[in-house]
Design a protein around this motif. Structure first.
Motif, PDB file in Angstrom:
ATOM      1  N   LYS A 226       1.034  -1.086   0.059  1.00  0.00           N
ATOM      2  CA  LYS A 226      -0.282   0.267  -0.102  1.00  0.00           C
ATOM      3  C   LYS A 226       0.545   1.452  -0.040  1.00  0.00           C
ATOM      4  CE  LYS A 226      -3.746  -1.936   2.638  1.00  0.00           C
ATOM      5  NZ  LYS A 226      -5.008  -2.481   3.373  1.00  0.00           N
ATOM      6  N   GLU A 227       0.050   2.350  -1.114  1.00  0.00           N
ATOM      7  CA  GLU A 227       1.808   3.113  -1.080  1.00  0.00           C
ATOM      8  C   GLU A 227       0.928   4.528  -0.027  1.00  0.00           C
ATOM      9  OE1 GLU A 227       2.365   4.827  -5.298  1.00  0.00           O
ATOM     10  OE2 GLU A 227       2.602   2.839  -5.721  1.00  0.00           O
ATOM     11  N   THR A 228       1.975   5.391   0.244  1.00  0.00           N
ATOM     12  CA  THR A 228       2.075   6.884   1.256  1.00  0.00           C
ATOM     13  C   THR A 228       1.474   7.127   0.340  1.00  0.00           C
ATOM     14  OG1 THR A 228       3.672   6.810   2.168  1.00  0.00           O
ATOM     15  CG2 THR A 228       2.157   5.159   3.247  1.00  0.00           C
ATOM     16  N   PRO A 229       0.964   8.574   0.788  1.00  0.00           N
ATOM     17  CA  PRO A 229       1.138  10.133   0.345  1.00  0.00           C
ATOM     18  C   PRO A 229       2.485  10.231  -0.069  1.00  0.00           C
ATOM     19  CG  PRO A 229      -0.603   9.949   1.711  1.00  0.00           C
ATOM     20  CD  PRO A 229       0.531   8.922   1.801  1.00  0.00           C
ATOM     21  N   ARG A 230       3.098  10.084   0.545  1.00  0.00           N
ATOM     22  CA  ARG A 230       4.772  10.129   0.464  1.00  0.00           C
ATOM     23  C   ARG A 230       5.383   9.472   0.060  1.00  0.00           C
ATOM     24  NH1 ARG A 230       8.443  14.177   2.803  1.00  0.00           N
ATOM     25  NH2 ARG A 230      10.516  13.566   3.461  1.00  0.00           N
ATOM     26  N   ALA A 231       4.764   8.015  -0.625  1.00  0.00           N
ATOM     27  CA  ALA A 231       5.951   7.065  -1.431  1.00  0.00           C
ATOM     28  C   ALA A 231       5.665   7.075  -2.816  1.00  0.00           C
ATOM     29  CB  ALA A 231       5.318   5.465  -0.802  1.00  0.00           C
ATOM     30  N   ARG A 232       4.143   7.217  -3.260  1.00  0.00           N
ATOM     31  CA  ARG A 232       3.779   8.149  -4.511  1.00  0.00           C
ATOM     32  C   ARG A 232       4.838   9.662  -4.629  1.00  0.00           C
ATOM     33  NH1 ARG A 232      -1.732   9.465  -3.483  1.00  0.00           N
ATOM     34  NH2 ARG A 232      -1.717   8.262  -2.086  1.00  0.00           N
ATOM     35  N   ILE A 233       5.499  10.409  -3.848  1.00  0.00           N
ATOM     36  CA  ILE A 233       6.068  12.091  -4.487  1.00  0.00           C
ATOM     37  C   ILE A 233       7.574  11.071  -4.660  1.00  0.00           C
ATOM     38  CG2 ILE A 233       7.613  13.460  -3.474  1.00  0.00           C
ATOM     39  CD1 ILE A 233       4.899  14.534  -2.023  1.00  0.00           C
ATOM     40  N   SER A 234       8.461  10.408  -4.147  1.00  0.00           N
ATOM     41  CA  SER A 234      10.232   9.847  -3.898  1.00  0.00           C
ATOM     42  C   SER A 234       9.795   8.476  -3.609  1.00  0.00           C
ATOM     43  CB  SER A 234      10.523  10.559  -4.130  1.00  0.00           C
ATOM     44  OG  SER A 234      10.279  10.576  -1.794  1.00  0.00           O
ATOM     45  N   GLU A 235      11.063   7.310  -3.936  1.00  0.00           N
ATOM     46  CA  GLU A 235      11.231   6.249  -3.408  1.00  0.00           C
ATOM     47  C   GLU A 235      11.794   6.433  -2.298  1.00  0.00           C
ATOM     48  OE1 GLU A 235      10.118   3.066  -3.831  1.00  0.00           O
ATOM     49  OE2 GLU A 235       8.545   3.971  -4.928  1.00  0.00           O
ATOM     50  N   PHE A 236      12.934   6.996  -1.892  1.00  0.00           N
ATOM     51  CA  PHE A 236      14.027   7.601  -0.971  1.00  0.00           C
ATOM     52  C   PHE A 236      14.469   8.594  -0.872  1.00  0.00           C
ATOM     53  CE2 PHE A 236      16.343   5.276  -3.878  1.00  0.00           C
ATOM     54  CZ  PHE A 236      17.454   5.426  -4.074  1.00  0.00           C
ATOM     55  N   GLU A 237      15.322   8.924   0.387  1.00  0.00           N
ATOM     56  CA  GLU A 237      16.243  10.848  -0.115  1.00  0.00           C
ATOM     57  C   GLU A 237      18.025  10.013  -0.175  1.00  0.00           C
ATOM     58  OE1 GLU A 237      12.205  12.981   1.531  1.00  0.00           O
ATOM     59  OE2 GLU A 237      14.063  12.769   2.192  1.00  0.00           O
ATOM     60  N   VAL A 238      18.168  10.778  -1.030  1.00  0.00           N
ATOM     61  CA  VAL A 238      19.814  11.330  -0.118  1.00  0.00           C
ATOM     62  C   VAL A 238      19.969  11.952   0.008  1.00  0.00           C
ATOM     63  CG1 VAL A 238      22.332  10.499  -1.505  1.00  0.00           C
ATOM     64  CG2 VAL A 238      20.002  10.068  -2.136  1.00  0.00           C
ATOM     65  N   VAL A 239      20.829  12.036   1.752  1.00  0.00           N
ATOM     66  CA  VAL A 239      21.551  13.438   2.270  1.00  0.00           C
ATOM     67  C   VAL A 239      22.655  13.588   2.229  1.00  0.00           C
ATOM     68  CG1 VAL A 239      21.889  14.674   4.111  1.00  0.00           C
ATOM     69  CG2 VAL A 239      19.108  13.269   3.847  1.00  0.00           C
ATOM     70  N   LEU A 240      23.250  14.353   1.218  1.00  0.00           N
ATOM     71  CA  LEU A 240      24.689  15.009   1.082  1.00  0.00           C
ATOM     72  C   LEU A 240      25.258  15.168   2.530  1.00  0.00           C
ATOM     73  CD1 LEU A 240      23.996  16.586  -2.296  1.00  0.00           C
ATOM     74  CD2 LEU A 240      24.142  13.902  -2.170  1.00  0.00           C
TER      75      LEU A 240
ATOM     76  N   LYS B 249      26.819  18.190   2.692  1.00  0.00           N
ATOM     77  CA  LYS B 249      26.492  19.234   2.858  1.00  0.00           C
ATOM     78  C   LYS B 249      25.167  20.099   2.866  1.00  0.00           C
ATOM     79  CE  LYS B 249      31.219  20.687  -0.303  1.00  0.00           C
ATOM     80  NZ  LYS B 249      30.908  21.849  -1.271  1.00  0.00           N
ATOM     81  N   GLY B 250      24.596  19.190   3.591  1.00  0.00           N
ATOM     82  CA  GLY B 250      23.213  18.816   4.188  1.00  0.00           C
ATOM     83  C   GLY B 250      22.277  18.981   3.076  1.00  0.00           C
ATOM     84  N   ARG B 251      22.342  18.693   1.290  1.00  0.00           N
ATOM     85  CA  ARG B 251      21.105  19.046   1.003  1.00  0.00           C
ATOM     86  C   ARG B 251      20.520  17.251   0.538  1.00  0.00           C
ATOM     87  NH1 ARG B 251      25.709  21.903  -2.117  1.00  0.00           N
ATOM     88  NH2 ARG B 251      25.266  23.724  -2.547  1.00  0.00           N
ATOM     89  N   THR B 252      19.598  17.201   0.591  1.00  0.00           N
ATOM     90  CA  THR B 252      18.598  16.592   0.566  1.00  0.00           C
ATOM     91  C   THR B 252      18.715  16.261  -0.779  1.00  0.00           C
ATOM     92  OG1 THR B 252      17.919  16.283   2.706  1.00  0.00           O
ATOM     93  CG2 THR B 252      16.792  15.406   1.257  1.00  0.00           C
ATOM     94  N   ILE B 253      18.561  14.856  -1.466  1.00  0.00           N
ATOM     95  CA  ILE B 253      18.046  14.514  -3.196  1.00  0.00           C
ATOM     96  C   ILE B 253      17.014  13.891  -3.229  1.00  0.00           C
ATOM     97  CG2 ILE B 253      17.820  14.116  -5.289  1.00  0.00           C
ATOM     98  CD1 ILE B 253      20.807  14.960  -4.786  1.00  0.00           C
ATOM     99  N   ARG B 254      15.743  13.839  -3.209  1.00  0.00           N
ATOM    100  CA  ARG B 254      14.325  13.500  -3.404  1.00  0.00           C
ATOM    101  C   ARG B 254      14.190  12.676  -4.648  1.00  0.00           C
ATOM    102  NH1 ARG B 254      12.088  17.570  -0.959  1.00  0.00           N
ATOM    103  NH2 ARG B 254      11.761  16.672   1.452  1.00  0.00           N
ATOM    104  N   ILE B 255      14.997  10.844  -4.917  1.00  0.00           N
ATOM    105  CA  ILE B 255      14.955  10.002  -5.729  1.00  0.00           C
ATOM    106  C   ILE B 255      14.131   9.150  -6.090  1.00  0.00           C
ATOM    107  CG2 ILE B 255      16.314   8.249  -7.279  1.00  0.00           C
ATOM    108  CD1 ILE B 255      18.482   9.282  -5.304  1.00  0.00           C
ATOM    109  N   GLY B 256      12.819   9.549  -7.561  1.00  0.00           N
ATOM    110  CA  GLY B 256      11.552   8.686  -7.872  1.00  0.00           C
ATOM    111  C   GLY B 256      12.197   7.324  -7.918  1.00  0.00           C
ATOM    112  N   LYS B 257      11.075   6.777  -8.510  1.00  0.00           N
ATOM    113  CA  LYS B 257      11.120   4.772  -8.645  1.00  0.00           C
ATOM    114  C   LYS B 257      12.383   4.959 -10.320  1.00  0.00           C
ATOM    115  CE  LYS B 257       6.465   4.525  -7.314  1.00  0.00           C
ATOM    116  NZ  LYS B 257       4.863   3.668  -7.858  1.00  0.00           N
ATOM    117  N   ASP B 258      11.646   5.332 -10.390  1.00  0.00           N
ATOM    118  CA  ASP B 258      12.569   5.068 -11.844  1.00  0.00           C
ATOM    119  C   ASP B 258      13.744   6.015 -12.244  1.00  0.00           C
ATOM    120  OD1 ASP B 258      11.133   3.276 -12.457  1.00  0.00           O
ATOM    121  OD2 ASP B 258       9.149   4.082 -13.634  1.00  0.00           O
ATOM    122  N   PHE B 259      14.722   5.874 -11.907  1.00  0.00           N
ATOM    123  CA  PHE B 259      15.824   7.279 -11.831  1.00  0.00           C
ATOM    124  C   PHE B 259      17.400   7.478 -12.697  1.00  0.00           C
ATOM    125  CE2 PHE B 259      17.213   4.589  -7.636  1.00  0.00           C
ATOM    126  CZ  PHE B 259      18.835   5.057  -7.868  1.00  0.00           C
TER     127      PHE B 259
END
Length: 127
Positions: free
Chosen positions: A84-98, A100-110
């Motif tokens: 079951k997908e949550t609203p947040r799961a539809r936006i991105s599959e996971f996040e990468v925190v770099l 220097k503190g920046r966050t990248i949200r990565i979708g399903k098909d990257f």
């Protein structure tokens, strides 16, 4: 079995062993199985070496006068395999925190090559 019966099939009270017949061994194997105990626990409680019972089990081919219970089929229900997908799961599959503190949200098909180039650009080549 009574203590007297144990003397007939185990030790005679003076440290001497008596021989088991196939019938006695079969009875002991059945009692062990019915007790739910391990062979070691059953033998210890009854006062004889567990190896004696294991050897008879092997010798008799685990054949006892009581038949093994028949195999039976159990009902199975197949569950929905889609998570079951949550609203947040539809936006991105996971996040990468770099670093220097920046966050990248990565979708399903990257594209991993593009992601590596992006990280290098944002981090200034530092790994």
């Amino acid at each position: 079995m009574s203590k007297g019966k144990l003397d007939e099939i185990g030790a005679d009270g003076r440290g001497r062993r008596t021989r088991w017949t196939a019938a006695v061994a079969r009875t002991m194997l059945e009692e062990c199985a019915a007790s739910g105990e391990s062979i070691a626990a059953f033998a210890k409680r009854r006062g004889f070496d567990p190896q004696r019972l294991r050897l008879w089990k092997q010798r008799l081919g685990n054949k006892s006068s009581t038949p093994a219970p028949a195999a039976e089929f159990l009902p199975v229900r197949v569950a929905d395999t889609k998570p079951k997908e949550t609203p947040r799961a539809r936006i991105s599959e996971f996040e990468v925190v770099l670093a220097k503190g920046r966050t990248i949200r990565i979708g399903k098909d990257f594209d991993s090559h593009s992601l590596c180039r992006l990280v290098e650009a944002l981090e200034g080549g530092a790994r």
